[in-house]
Design a protein around this motif. Structure first.
Motif, PDB file in Angstrom:
ATOM      1  N   GLN B  87       0.818  -1.203   0.000  1.00 42.19           N
ATOM      2  CA  GLN B  87       0.000   0.000   0.000  1.00 42.19           C
ATOM      3  C   GLN B  87       0.860   1.265   0.000  1.00 42.19           C
ATOM      4  OE1 GLN B  87      -3.118  -0.685  -0.713  1.00 42.19           O
ATOM      5  NE2 GLN B  87      -2.436  -2.799  -0.461  1.00 42.19           N
ATOM      6  N   GLU B  88       2.152   1.126   0.417  1.00 43.41           N
ATOM      7  CA  GLU B  88       3.047   2.292   0.408  1.00 43.41           C
ATOM      8  C   GLU B  88       3.357   2.690  -1.040  1.00 43.41           C
ATOM      9  OE1 GLU B  88       6.530   0.988   2.423  1.00 43.41           O
ATOM     10  OE2 GLU B  88       5.338   0.198   4.107  1.00 43.41           O
ATOM     11  N   LEU B  89       3.623   3.976  -1.205  1.00 41.46           N
ATOM     12  CA  LEU B  89       3.889   4.475  -2.551  1.00 41.46           C
ATOM     13  C   LEU B  89       5.270   5.085  -2.625  1.00 41.46           C
ATOM     14  CD1 LEU B  89       0.663   6.270  -3.792  1.00 41.46           C
ATOM     15  CD2 LEU B  89       1.783   4.318  -4.814  1.00 41.46           C
ATOM     16  N   SER B  90       6.299   4.233  -2.543  1.00 44.19           N
ATOM     17  CA  SER B  90       7.647   4.800  -2.538  1.00 44.19           C
ATOM     18  C   SER B  90       8.425   4.422  -3.790  1.00 44.19           C
ATOM     19  CB  SER B  90       8.402   4.294  -1.306  1.00 44.19           C
ATOM     20  OG  SER B  90       8.438   2.890  -1.368  1.00 44.19           O
ATOM     21  N   THR B  91       7.696   4.225  -4.881  1.00 45.64           N
ATOM     22  CA  THR B  91       8.354   3.715  -6.084  1.00 45.64           C
ATOM     23  C   THR B  91       8.637   4.825  -7.093  1.00 45.64           C
ATOM     24  OG1 THR B  91       6.203   3.200  -6.972  1.00 45.64           O
ATOM     25  CG2 THR B  91       7.364   1.430  -5.861  1.00 45.64           C
ATOM     26  N   ILE B  92       9.427   4.493  -8.107  1.00 43.99           N
ATOM     27  CA  ILE B  92       9.840   5.477  -9.109  1.00 43.99           C
ATOM     28  C   ILE B  92       8.648   5.991  -9.906  1.00 43.99           C
ATOM     29  CG2 ILE B  92      11.138   5.740 -11.284  1.00 43.99           C
ATOM     30  CD1 ILE B  92      13.273   3.907 -10.032  1.00 43.99           C
ATOM     31  N   GLU B  93       7.764   5.036 -10.286  1.00 42.68           N
ATOM     32  CA  GLU B  93       6.545   5.425 -11.010  1.00 42.68           C
ATOM     33  C   GLU B  93       5.375   5.103 -10.085  1.00 42.68           C
ATOM     34  OE1 GLU B  93       5.003   4.936 -15.583  1.00 42.68           O
ATOM     35  OE2 GLU B  93       5.449   3.127 -14.471  1.00 42.68           O
ATOM     36  N   PRO B  94       4.951   6.035  -9.244  1.00 40.47           N
ATOM     37  CA  PRO B  94       3.983   5.702  -8.194  1.00 40.47           C
ATOM     38  C   PRO B  94       2.589   5.441  -8.761  1.00 40.47           C
ATOM     39  CG  PRO B  94       4.606   8.026  -8.063  1.00 40.47           C
ATOM     40  CD  PRO B  94       5.296   7.469  -9.262  1.00 40.47           C
ATOM     41  N   VAL B  95       2.149   4.187  -8.613  1.00 36.88           N
ATOM     42  CA  VAL B  95       0.783   3.816  -8.980  1.00 36.88           C
ATOM     43  C   VAL B  95       0.245   3.010  -7.816  1.00 36.88           C
ATOM     44  CG1 VAL B  95      -0.675   2.521 -10.584  1.00 36.88           C
ATOM     45  CG2 VAL B  95       1.361   3.689 -11.429  1.00 36.88           C
ATOM     46  N   ALA B  96      -0.976   3.307  -7.394  1.00 35.01           N
ATOM     47  CA  ALA B  96      -1.558   2.607  -6.244  1.00 35.01           C
ATOM     48  C   ALA B  96      -1.686   1.127  -6.571  1.00 35.01           C
ATOM     49  CB  ALA B  96      -2.929   3.195  -5.918  1.00 35.01           C
ATOM     50  N   ASP B  97      -1.404   0.293  -5.575  1.00 31.50           N
ATOM     51  CA  ASP B  97      -1.431  -1.155  -5.780  1.00 31.50           C
ATOM     52  C   ASP B  97      -2.797  -1.618  -6.277  1.00 31.50           C
ATOM     53  OD1 ASP B  97      -0.243  -3.811  -5.569  1.00 31.50           O
ATOM     54  OD2 ASP B  97      -1.730  -4.116  -3.976  1.00 31.50           O
ATOM     55  N   ASP B 137       8.976  -4.302  -6.953  1.00 26.40           N
ATOM     56  CA  ASP B 137       8.409  -4.787  -5.694  1.00 26.40           C
ATOM     57  C   ASP B 137       7.312  -5.816  -5.973  1.00 26.40           C
ATOM     58  OD1 ASP B 137       6.196  -3.431  -6.514  1.00 26.40           O
ATOM     59  OD2 ASP B 137       6.267  -1.876  -4.963  1.00 26.40           O
ATOM     60  N   ASP B 138       6.601  -6.233  -4.921  1.00 21.61           N
ATOM     61  CA  ASP B 138       5.604  -7.293  -5.079  1.00 21.61           C
ATOM     62  C   ASP B 138       4.345  -6.820  -5.778  1.00 21.61           C
ATOM     63  OD1 ASP B 138       6.994  -9.448  -4.177  1.00 21.61           O
ATOM     64  OD2 ASP B 138       6.483  -9.133  -2.063  1.00 21.61           O
ATOM     65  N   SER B 139       4.358  -5.578  -6.234  1.00 22.95           N
ATOM     66  CA  SER B 139       3.269  -5.109  -7.069  1.00 22.95           C
ATOM     67  C   SER B 139       3.781  -4.928  -8.495  1.00 22.95           C
ATOM     68  CB  SER B 139       2.721  -3.777  -6.531  1.00 22.95           C
ATOM     69  OG  SER B 139       1.561  -3.414  -7.225  1.00 22.95           O
ATOM     70  N   GLY B 140       5.029  -5.329  -8.724  1.00 24.71           N
ATOM     71  CA  GLY B 140       5.632  -5.193 -10.049  1.00 24.71           C
ATOM     72  C   GLY B 140       6.027  -3.776 -10.370  1.00 24.71           C
ATOM     73  N   ARG B 141       6.096  -2.908  -9.304  1.00 30.19           N
ATOM     74  CA  ARG B 141       6.476  -1.513  -9.556  1.00 30.19           C
ATOM     75  C   ARG B 141       7.982  -1.374  -9.425  1.00 30.19           C
ATOM     76  NH1 ARG B 141       2.013   0.735  -5.397  1.00 30.19           N
ATOM     77  NH2 ARG B 141       3.264  -0.673  -4.153  1.00 30.19           N
ATOM     78  N   VAL B 142       8.551  -0.551 -10.288  1.00 23.00           N
ATOM     79  CA  VAL B 142      10.001  -0.423 -10.287  1.00 23.00           C
ATOM     80  C   VAL B 142      10.439   0.397  -9.069  1.00 23.00           C
ATOM     81  CG1 VAL B 142       9.889   1.524 -11.933  1.00 23.00           C
ATOM     82  CG2 VAL B 142      12.035   0.278 -11.630  1.00 23.00           C
ATOM     83  N   THR B 143      11.381  -0.185  -8.297  1.00 20.74           N
ATOM     84  CA  THR B 143      11.870   0.507  -7.102  1.00 20.74           C
ATOM     85  C   THR B 143      13.300   0.984  -7.303  1.00 20.74           C
ATOM     86  OG1 THR B 143      12.580  -1.628  -6.252  1.00 20.74           O
ATOM     87  CG2 THR B 143      10.436  -0.813  -5.515  1.00 20.74           C
ATOM     88  N   HIS B 144      13.945   0.458  -8.333  1.00 17.52           N
ATOM     89  CA  HIS B 144      15.342   0.793  -8.539  1.00 17.52           C
ATOM     90  C   HIS B 144      15.626   0.701 -10.028  1.00 17.52           C
ATOM     91  CE1 HIS B 144      19.726   0.445  -8.355  1.00 17.52           C
ATOM     92  NE2 HIS B 144      19.641   0.974  -7.119  1.00 17.52           N
ATOM     93  N   GLY B 145      16.223   1.753 -10.588  1.00 19.42           N
ATOM     94  CA  GLY B 145      16.468   1.836 -12.018  1.00 19.42           C
ATOM     95  C   GLY B 145      17.405   0.776 -12.522  1.00 19.42           C
ATOM     96  N   PRO B 146      17.781   0.822 -13.766  1.00 20.88           N
ATOM     97  CA  PRO B 146      17.446   1.818 -14.797  1.00 20.88           C
ATOM     98  C   PRO B 146      16.064   1.686 -15.428  1.00 20.88           C
ATOM     99  CG  PRO B 146      18.833   0.100 -15.725  1.00 20.88           C
ATOM    100  CD  PRO B 146      18.673  -0.215 -14.274  1.00 20.88           C
TER     101      PRO B 146
END
Lengths: 221, 167, 398
Positions: B87-97, B137-146
């Protein structure tokens, strides 16, 4: 001298034609229907009756949907197999080998894979007959291992013969489609192509006449 | 024009010529279509355009990879803790889970790194791409580039409680 | 802008010169439609190349998947059936056109001096075409494909001393197999490009010696007209008519040209009851079968194709043109044509005592035509000169 030599030659040519015809099987040239209703009835026969032993490895269930078999019917035939699986025989090939001594051939191309094509197929299905000893034989393919599924050898009267004949025609119609599923599209497209080429050729002839006018006026060389 | 019309240099630019040329070029253009179209995906390829996945066999915390149109699709069965963490939004491309899942228990993403197309490996709390080190992350959101974008969510729908169809 | 670009190119490449040369190529104005078949063959060559390349994008040259890949093309590839039927029909069309082209050459004596090289390059093209068609026929990997290739490669057993080795070398296997299929595919892909090159040579020769014409005489300058626009449009009329015939086959009866047995996957354990080559090989096949000896048959068959090359020397008449002013030559031409049909029939039916005799007689007639031509043509010349010929023809004799 020359005459004496030519005449026997010509005669022998004609008689060899006759000889070749005698040796050949006489196929029933009954017209095989091409209408959708026949093809769909044939699909039912092939899927439920022939399908016990024969597969159609180049026809997938999705193709039957394209042909126009209702979705529920296709779902009933395929059970839990995906739409993009080929129509497999219900009997495993090994079991068929044990039961009949031969693996039943695939039917995808059967309508065009024998000399005589669709007529061969129809004649074969209708070709069962009891011989003097009471055994059922097929006059077209004498060593066939397939039993007389349609029951033509036991037909009691003309009415029954006709019904069985209609089934055989439907089956042949469906297998014609299975062998050449784009046949219908092909002919439809062909008509447009012919019309276009006809007009185009007329135009070219007219233009040619126009360009050649001065040359044509020159007369023969 | 007519003065030039002789055998060596006949008159030929006219109505009939124009019609014939246009008809010919038009016909040739139409005739090219079957050739071009033959290179498009064929019927059997298109019939593989959807993939059915039975979710019963995937235990909680487990991940399955299935092929959809020849591409790997990750199906992750997430537990309550993982869902909460996402539920946290700390990713490069922030999209709600919740925008990336239909049922929070099930994450379905195309397993192709949005950087240069490698297939990321399952790592703790997400995925890590071996090619250039991108992390998801476990939502498939990118947390670290490139990688520039989150893992793509393919179109899918639940046909029953434990069966989805992708595509 | 256009002019400057053209000038820039012309300094580096003779583009304008080339286009002008082709367009202004002086052509006899009395050419009949029988002279259309050369350009028609070119059109068919291009169609075969294009359909072939698109088919190659889907075909698999592997005995396990070749047959299936053809069915994949026929059923699942978008318009795959059109590509394949165009290609299979095109092969027959190619031979039909080339045979008519050759018949025209024979009838009008277009092979005679100074056109020997034109004729020989054409001969080379025929051989290349036969090789290409033969190898292409294996690719569908049906029963006829397989046994056709098996029989024809076996002909090389007639090679002195190394027969067996040569056959194995050709096949890359003891039987026709995976290695054979893959190499036939590679060569079937390569040969058409060699044909394109050979066609260019053929055309260069043509542009050097110019087209023959139905009168059989050299025309005066006023009767020579530029190729463009006269023969571009006339050739296009021919293309239109041809495409109509072609389309009837492709769209309505494409399977008449595909043997039923070729819809059964190749089975090295079982030969079909009756193997026949494609119609375009039938006369030569009949000659092969007419000689009751392997080596003799092979030599006779090879000779039957190659002997055409000797025609410029076998025809010793000085009367110009072919059959136009020469009744005996004309009669021989038609006898030869009918004999060809008889040979075709013999090649198509199963061998019986009768057909073998007919085939042997027809084979003798076939070679006899060539062997007697030198004497017949000389005798005919003397007879015709004695009887009198049109003044223009008499003039050409001096």
């Amino acid at each position: 001298m020359k005459k004496h030599f030519l005449l026997p030659l010509l005669l022998s040519m004609f008689s060899s034609f006759a000889l070749a015809n005698e040796a050949e099987l006489v196929l029933d040239q009954t017209k095989i229907p091409t209408d959708k209703a026949s093809v769909l009835r044939g699909a039912e026969q092939v899927a439920t009756v022939c399908g016990a032993c024969h597969g159609l490895k180049y026809i997938q269930y999705r193709n039957l949907l394209e042909l126009g078999v209702p979705k529920e019917t296709v779902d009933a035939w395929r059970g839990d197999k995906p739409l993009n699986t080929a129509m497999q025989p219900q009997m495993a090939p090994a079991d068929a080998q044990a039961a009949f001594g031969v693996v039943p051939p695939d039917l995808s191309l059967m309508a065009i894979a024998r000399e005589g094509r669709e007529h061969y197929l129809y004649s074969y299905l209708m070709g069962y007959k009891a011989n003097e000893k009471g055994e059922i034989e097929n006059r077209i393919f004498t060593v066939t291992k397939m039993p007389d599924i349609l029951g033509i050898s036991g037909a009691a009267d003309d009415k029954q013969r006709e019904e069985i004949g209609a089934k055989a025609k439907d089956i042949t119609a469906f297998l014609n489609w299975a062998a050449d599923p784009h046949g219908e599209d092909r002919k439809n497209l062909g008509i447009y192509v012919m019309i276009y080429l006809f007009i185009m050729t007329i135009l070219l002839i007219l233009w040619k006449k126009q360009i050649w006018r001065k040359v044509d006026e020159m007369g023969p060389v | 024009m007519s003065g030039k019309d002789n055998v060596v240099n006949p008159e030929r630019r006219n109505f009939l010529g124009t019609v014939t040329t246009v008809a010919g070029v038009g016909g040739a253009a139409v005739a090219a279509w079957p050739f071009v179209n033959s290179m498009n995906p064929s019927g059997d390829v298109l019939s593989n355009a959807t993939t059915e996945v039975d979710l019963k066999n995937i235990p909680e915390g487990g991940m399955h990879t299935v092929a959809w149109q020849g591409k790997p699709v990750f199906i992750l069965h997430r537990n309550a803790e993982e869902i909460k963490k996402m539920q946290e939004l700390s990713t490069i491309e922030p999209v709600a889970d919740e925008k990336r899942v239909q049922d929070p228990k099930w994450l379905v993403v195309v397993g192709i790194c949005t950087h240069l197309g490698c297939v990321p490996n399952r790592a703790e709390n997400g995925w890590k791409c071996a090619c250039h080190g991108s992390q998801y992350d476990d939502s498939g959101r990118v947390t670290h580039g490139p990688a520039p974008h989150n893992l793509e969510v393919p179109p899918y729908k639940f046909v029953s409680a434990d069966k989805i169809v992708i595509g | 802008m256009f002019k400057r670009t053209l000038a820039w190119i012309d300094q580096r490449f003779p583009l304008t010169h080339f286009v002008k040369d082709t367009a202004e190529y002086g052509t006899p104005r009395n050419l009949s439609y029988w002279w259309n078949f050369g350009s028609l063959a070119g059109v068919v060559l291009v169609l075969q190349l294009v359909t072939g390349i698109f088919l190659a994008m889907h075909y698999k040259a592997d005995i396990a998947t070749a047959f299936d890949s053809i069915q994949h093309i026929m059923r699942d590839v978008n318009y795959g059936w059109l590509l394949r039927y165009m290609h299979s029909t095109g092969a027959s069309a190619f031979f039909a056109i080339i045979y008519i082209h050759m018949a025209r050459t024979l009838f009008y004596g277009s092979y005679r001096a100074p056109r020997e090289l034109l004729w020989w390059t054409g001969q080379g093209l025929l051989l290349l075409l036969m090789a290409t068609a033969f190898m292409g026929y294996l690719l569908p990997w049906g029963q006829m494909s397989y046994w056709g290739a098996a029989v024809i490669t076996n002909l090389f057993r007639a090679t002195p001393f190394f027969g067996e080795q040569v056959v194995h070398w050709l096949r890359g296997d003891f039987q026709v197999g995976d290695a054979t299929l893959t190499r036939f595919y590679a060569l079937h892909f390569l040969f058409p490009f060699i044909i394109v090159g050979a066609v260019l040579v053929h055309l260069i020769a043509l542009h050097t010696v110019k087209s023959s014409n139905p009168s059989g005489l050299e025309l005066k300058q006023k009767d020579i007209i530029p190729f463009h626009p006269y023969f571009t449009i006339k050739d296009l009329v021919g293309v239109g008519a041809y495409l109509m015939v072609f389309s009837v086959f492709v769209f309505f009866v494409p399977n008449t040209l595909i043997e039923a047995a070729n819809n059964i996957p190749a089975n090295p354990m079982q030969t079909p009851a009756h193997i026949v080559p494609e119609w375009y090989f039938l006369p030569f096949y009949a000659i092969l079968r007419s000689v009751p000896d392997l080596a003799g048959g092979v030599v006779a068959m090879g000779l039957s194709v190659l002997i055409f090359a000797a025609l410029p020397y076998l025809d010793r008449s000085r009367i110009s043109g072919g059959a136009v002013y020469r009744p005996v030559y004309r009669a021989m031409f038609f006898v030869f044509l009918v004999n060809m049909v008889v040979l075709g029939y013999v090649g198509a039916v199963p061998p019986t005592d009768r057909t073998i005799i007919i085939g042997q007689v027809a084979t003798l007639v076939y070679f006899g035509t060539f062997l007697f031509l030198p004497f017949v043509s000389k005798k005919e010349e003397a007879f015709l000169i004695k009887r009198g010929l049109p003044p223009a023809v008499m003039d050409s004799l001096k």
